[in-house]
Design a protein around this motif. Sequence first.
Motif, PDB file in Angstrom:
ATOM      1  N   LEU A   9      45.172  87.893  84.419  1.00 20.19           N
ATOM      2  CA  LEU A   9      46.102  86.771  84.474  1.00 20.19           C
ATOM      3  C   LEU A   9      46.399  86.293  83.059  1.00 20.19           C
ATOM      4  CD1 LEU A   9      44.549  84.609  87.325  1.00 20.19           C
ATOM      5  CD2 LEU A   9      46.710  85.852  87.407  1.00 20.19           C
ATOM      6  N   PRO A  10      47.636  85.878  82.815  1.00 25.98           N
ATOM      7  CA  PRO A  10      47.924  85.250  81.527  1.00 25.98           C
ATOM      8  C   PRO A  10      47.116  83.964  81.397  1.00 25.98           C
ATOM      9  CG  PRO A  10      49.950  85.708  82.753  1.00 25.98           C
ATOM     10  CD  PRO A  10      48.803  85.966  83.675  1.00 25.98           C
ATOM     11  N   SER A  11      46.865  83.537  80.190  1.00 23.02           N
ATOM     12  CA  SER A  11      46.156  82.281  79.972  1.00 23.02           C
ATOM     13  C   SER A  11      46.934  81.147  80.629  1.00 23.02           C
ATOM     14  CB  SER A  11      46.027  81.990  78.486  1.00 23.02           C
ATOM     15  OG  SER A  11      45.251  82.976  77.862  1.00 23.02           O
ATOM     16  N   PRO A  12      46.201  80.188  81.231  1.00 22.70           N
ATOM     17  CA  PRO A  12      46.898  79.059  81.855  1.00 22.70           C
ATOM     18  C   PRO A  12      47.680  78.266  80.808  1.00 22.70           C
ATOM     19  CG  PRO A  12      44.527  78.942  82.278  1.00 22.70           C
ATOM     20  CD  PRO A  12      44.764  80.079  81.369  1.00 22.70           C
ATOM     21  N   GLU A 127      54.800  84.885  90.137  1.00 27.41           N
ATOM     22  CA  GLU A 127      53.684  85.490  90.870  1.00 27.41           C
ATOM     23  C   GLU A 127      52.626  86.082  89.946  1.00 27.41           C
ATOM     24  OE1 GLU A 127      56.503  88.618  89.897  1.00 27.41           O
ATOM     25  OE2 GLU A 127      56.836  86.718  90.882  1.00 27.41           O
ATOM     26  N   ARG A 128      52.982  86.411  88.723  1.00 26.51           N
ATOM     27  CA  ARG A 128      52.006  86.964  87.774  1.00 26.51           C
ATOM     28  C   ARG A 128      51.024  85.905  87.269  1.00 26.51           C
ATOM     29  NH1 ARG A 128      55.577  89.816  83.451  1.00 26.51           N
ATOM     30  NH2 ARG A 128      57.425  89.312  84.642  1.00 26.51           N
ATOM     31  N   HIS A 129      51.318  84.642  87.503  1.00 31.24           N
ATOM     32  CA  HIS A 129      50.482  83.556  87.001  1.00 31.24           C
ATOM     33  C   HIS A 129      49.570  82.966  88.065  1.00 31.24           C
ATOM     34  CE1 HIS A 129      52.553  83.240  83.102  1.00 31.24           C
ATOM     35  NE2 HIS A 129      53.563  83.742  83.792  1.00 31.24           N
ATOM     36  N   ILE A 130      49.699  83.400  89.292  1.00 33.31           N
ATOM     37  CA  ILE A 130      48.904  82.859  90.392  1.00 33.31           C
ATOM     38  C   ILE A 130      47.616  83.655  90.529  1.00 33.31           C
ATOM     39  CG2 ILE A 130      48.825  82.427  92.880  1.00 33.31           C
ATOM     40  CD1 ILE A 130      51.912  82.168  92.766  1.00 33.31           C
TER      41      ILE A 130
END
Length: 141
Positions: A9-12, A127-130
Amino acid sequence: MPKLPAAQLPSPRVLSRSIAVELLTEDVAVGVETTVSYTSRDPYALSVLFHIPGDVPVLWRIDRETVLAGSLAATGEGEVRVLPAPEGKVLLRLGPAGHCAMVRCVREELSRLVRDTLALVPQGTEERHIDWQPLLDSLRR
């Protein structure tokens, strides 16, 4: 059942900003301190926290696309409607018809905030961040 490797996941990314809003009553517009927050872990929604004096803050979650579209034309359904208003304002109708709150804010301020969220998480990449892993884990039980 073997556990699948988690996708990276990408960093929040988080955004929080105070905005000026007015709660509209039959007689008067009352300023209400309001904080709008956004996190890339919940990339479709804005969290709008109304700090009501002497009361528990009220939290509404509003789809960011609805906010952006509603600044141009009436949009939304159910308990959340966003409508353009005169003098560069936007109205948020929150709650069921007949028992709702009407909140007014500056269109450009709200639009700028949504554009800033789109810079953090562009449309089509949400969707890539969930983090889906907690849901998948619960389904495996």
